[in-house]
Design an enzyme around this catalytic site. Structure first.
Site, PDB file in Angstrom:
ATOM      1  N   MET A  13       0.907  -1.145   0.068  1.00 48.53           N
ATOM      2  CA  MET A  13      -0.186   0.099   0.039  1.00 48.53           C
ATOM      3  C   MET A  13       1.055   1.027  -0.014  1.00 48.53           C
ATOM      4  SD  MET A  13      -2.867   0.786   2.828  1.00 48.53           S
ATOM      5  CE  MET A  13      -3.914   2.336   2.730  1.00 48.53           C
ATOM      6  N   PRO A  14       0.753   2.162  -0.967  1.00 52.77           N
ATOM      7  CA  PRO A  14       1.450   3.227  -1.036  1.00 52.77           C
ATOM      8  C   PRO A  14       1.231   4.279   0.408  1.00 52.77           C
ATOM      9  CG  PRO A  14       0.418   2.990  -3.049  1.00 52.77           C
ATOM     10  CD  PRO A  14      -0.233   1.978  -2.033  1.00 52.77           C
ATOM     11  N   GLY A  19      -6.565  11.990  -0.138  1.00 55.32           N
ATOM     12  CA  GLY A  19      -7.842  12.132   0.515  1.00 55.32           C
ATOM     13  C   GLY A  19      -8.831  12.671  -0.415  1.00 55.32           C
ATOM     14  N   ASP A  44      -8.131   7.404  -1.504  1.00 58.92           N
ATOM     15  CA  ASP A  44      -8.931   7.254  -0.233  1.00 58.92           C
ATOM     16  C   ASP A  44     -10.117   7.747  -0.647  1.00 58.92           C
ATOM     17  OD1 ASP A  44      -8.738   5.875   2.723  1.00 58.92           O
ATOM     18  OD2 ASP A  44      -9.943   7.745   2.607  1.00 58.92           O
ATOM     19  N   TYR A  49     -18.740  10.338   1.329  1.00 57.89           N
ATOM     20  CA  TYR A  49     -18.119  11.655   0.920  1.00 57.89           C
ATOM     21  C   TYR A  49     -19.002  12.055  -0.308  1.00 57.89           C
ATOM     22  CZ  TYR A  49     -14.173  10.215   3.581  1.00 57.89           C
ATOM     23  OH  TYR A  49     -13.131   9.997   4.668  1.00 57.89           O
ATOM     24  N   LYS A  79     -15.230   2.906   2.183  1.00 58.51           N
ATOM     25  CA  LYS A  79     -15.683   2.640   3.405  1.00 58.51           C
ATOM     26  C   LYS A  79     -17.089   2.592   3.573  1.00 58.51           C
ATOM     27  CE  LYS A  79     -11.984   5.903   4.948  1.00 58.51           C
ATOM     28  NZ  LYS A  79     -12.070   7.283   3.838  1.00 58.51           N
ATOM     29  N   HIS A 112     -16.238   2.524   8.448  1.00 50.60           N
ATOM     30  CA  HIS A 112     -16.072   4.089   8.597  1.00 50.60           C
ATOM     31  C   HIS A 112     -16.155   4.571  10.152  1.00 50.60           C
ATOM     32  CE1 HIS A 112     -16.436   7.937   5.836  1.00 50.60           C
ATOM     33  NE2 HIS A 112     -15.720   7.756   6.838  1.00 50.60           N
ATOM     34  N   THR A 265      -6.308  20.917  -5.475  1.00 51.73           N
ATOM     35  CA  THR A 265      -5.291  21.868  -5.998  1.00 51.73           C
ATOM     36  C   THR A 265      -4.237  21.281  -6.652  1.00 51.73           C
ATOM     37  OG1 THR A 265      -6.009  23.798  -4.042  1.00 51.73           O
ATOM     38  CG2 THR A 265      -4.423  24.077  -5.729  1.00 51.73           C
ATOM     39  N   ARG A 268      -0.442  21.735  -4.840  1.00 51.51           N
ATOM     40  CA  ARG A 268      -0.648  21.122  -3.630  1.00 51.51           C
ATOM     41  C   ARG A 268      -0.592  19.514  -3.878  1.00 51.51           C
ATOM     42  NH1 ARG A 268      -4.981  24.806  -0.695  1.00 51.51           N
ATOM     43  NH2 ARG A 268      -3.692  26.521   0.094  1.00 51.51           N
TER      44      ARG A 268
HETATM   45  P1  A2P Z   1      -7.318  22.620  -1.051  1.00 52.18           P
HETATM   46  O1  A2P Z   1      -8.074  21.143  -1.126  1.00 52.18           O
HETATM   47  O2  A2P Z   1      -8.186  23.502  -1.422  1.00 52.18           O
HETATM   48  O3  A2P Z   1      -6.237  22.405  -1.959  1.00 52.18           O
HETATM   49  P2  A2P Z   1      -6.693  17.097   5.322  1.00 52.18           P
HETATM   50  O4  A2P Z   1      -5.891  16.378   4.435  1.00 52.18           O
HETATM   51  O5  A2P Z   1      -5.961  17.519   6.769  1.00 52.18           O
HETATM   52  O6  A2P Z   1      -8.225  17.181   5.486  1.00 52.18           O
HETATM   53  O7  A2P Z   1      -6.325  18.920   4.918  1.00 52.18           O
HETATM   54  C1  A2P Z   1      -7.025  19.232   3.581  1.00 52.18           C
HETATM   55  C2  A2P Z   1      -6.948  20.699   3.702  1.00 52.18           C
HETATM   56  O8  A2P Z   1      -5.661  21.503   3.465  1.00 52.18           O
HETATM   57  C3  A2P Z   1      -7.768  21.466   2.165  1.00 52.18           C
HETATM   58  O9  A2P Z   1      -8.287  22.441   2.789  1.00 52.18           O
HETATM   59  C4  A2P Z   1      -6.776  21.730   1.486  1.00 52.18           C
HETATM   60  O10 A2P Z   1      -6.981  22.841   0.464  1.00 52.18           O
HETATM   61  C5  A2P Z   1      -5.421  22.171   2.519  1.00 52.18           C
HETATM   62  N1  A2P Z   1      -4.132  21.675   1.796  1.00 52.18           N
HETATM   63  C6  A2P Z   1      -3.894  20.495   1.249  1.00 52.18           C
HETATM   64  N2  A2P Z   1      -2.401  20.406   0.823  1.00 52.18           N
HETATM   65  C7  A2P Z   1      -2.018  21.625   1.133  1.00 52.18           C
HETATM   66  C8  A2P Z   1      -0.673  22.169   1.031  1.00 52.18           C
HETATM   67  N3  A2P Z   1       0.161  21.712   0.628  1.00 52.18           N
HETATM   68  N4  A2P Z   1      -0.515  23.571   1.374  1.00 52.18           N
HETATM   69  C9  A2P Z   1      -1.686  24.148   2.019  1.00 52.18           C
HETATM   70  N5  A2P Z   1      -2.764  23.688   2.195  1.00 52.18           N
HETATM   71  C10 A2P Z   1      -3.099  22.469   1.735  1.00 52.18           C
END
Ligand code: A2P
Length: 314
Positions: A13-14, A19, A44, A49, A79, A112, A265, A268
């Protein structure tokens, strides 16, 4: 490339996956495509969801005999929702997720939450006073029905989510097919050290949800300080030339915790898997652990007017 962990079934599993909780329809397909295109091989998902159909559209575009990836190249988790704990509901629920995702099997299917809700189409069944309407199925009976899915070949492995140590042991005491993971909230403010060693001693891997502290959690108060803005995390990150998110994900990777940061994004998404080209020192690992405050951000129920209500009702 992404480190693999070996589950008790022998599956790889990677350790980092994408998410999809809170990823809106209209955004999640693109997110999954971006993820697969930049090297993610673990997605995941969950029926609850409400976006598995759209995740499936992305999988369809990238996975298949005439596509970039083979089915066995990707690890897909889904889940079982709380309204479907009744043993008769488990197989239909799993098949619904398979249909939505466009897959013939899941790599991993999790329960879940340990508690059952009232059976039926209502995702959040409620009593007249707004409290959640629970069901009567014990999670042990649900587990027995999930084991059948393994035997039918609908899922390669089964596991738990949001189970505490006692509940993990309860499942282990009756399991024919052992849970391979327990997926729980985990980040530097909730490091879950005891649950992690408890699970690890029993051959159960831990998966961290909300690893970045879920700044987009629906109930975050405006202006509430966020984990990703913690200056101590920022200061460690700047020493490595990495972002706070990368340092937090790397910390989980180095302690052997599977991690499923959510993002829609592309930059990100890409950033969150670029965590295999540096090492945090033991000192920095320990410093991050010291940020622990046993603070649960994703707490399902809260007190309202002296009553326990599901948090989204508040
Ligand atoms: P977005 O989806 O708008 O890019 P978690 O995984 O703890 O639930 O966090 C998810 C949140 O963190 C989302 O709001 C996501 O925004 C934001 N997020 C994900 N990756 C990054 C990153 N590398 N830098 C800043 N914010 C991030």
């Amino acid at each position: 490339s992404c480190t693999l962990v070996t589950l008790s079934t022998g599956q790889n599993m990677p350790i980092v996956g994408l998410g999809t909780w809170k990823s809106a329809p209209g955004q999640v397909k693109q997110a999954v495509l971006s993820a697969l295109d930049c090297g993610y091989r673990h997605i995941d998902c969950a029926a609850a969801y409400g976006n598995e159909h759209e995740v499936g559209e992305a999988l369809k575009e990238r996975v298949g005999p005439d596509k970039a990836l083979r089915r066995e190249d990707v690890f897909v988790t889904s889940k079982l929702w709380n309204t479907q704990h009744h043993p008769d509901d488990v197989e239909p629920a799993c098949k619904k997720s398979l249909t939505d995702l466009g897959l013939s099997y899941l790599d991993l299917y999790l329960m879940h939450w340990p508690m059952a809700f009232q059976r039926g189409a209502e995702v959040m069944p409620r009593n007249a006073d707004g409290t959640i309407r629970y069901g009567y199925t014990h999670y042990r009976d649900t587990w027995k029905a999930m084991e059948v899915l393994v035997e039918q070949g609908l899922v390669k492995a089964i596991g738990l989510s949001n189970f505490n140590a006692r509940q993990v042991d309860d499942i282990l005491s009756i399991a024919k097919h052992k849970p391979v993971v327990n997926q729980v909230e985990c980040h530097p403010y909730l490091i879950q050290a005891q649950l992690l060693s408890h699970c690890r001693d029993r051959g159960v891997m831990m998966t961290a949800y909300s690893p970045l502290g879920s700044p987009d959690r629906p109930w975050a108060a405006p202006g509430e300080p966020q984990l990703l803005d913690d200056p101590r995390v920022f200061s460690i990150a700047s020493r490595y030339g990495k972002t706070p998110a990368q340092v937090i994900i790397r910390w989980q990777v180095q302690r052997g915790v599977i991690c499923i940061p959510k993002s829609v994004t592309p930059s990100r998404i890409q950033q969150n898997i670029q965590v295999f080209d540096f090492n945090l020192s033991n000192e920095d690992m320990k410093q991050i652990e010291s940020f622990n405050r046993n603070e649960r951000l994703i707490i399902p129920t809260i007190e309202k007017d002296g009553k326990k209500v599901w948090r989204d009702a508040a």
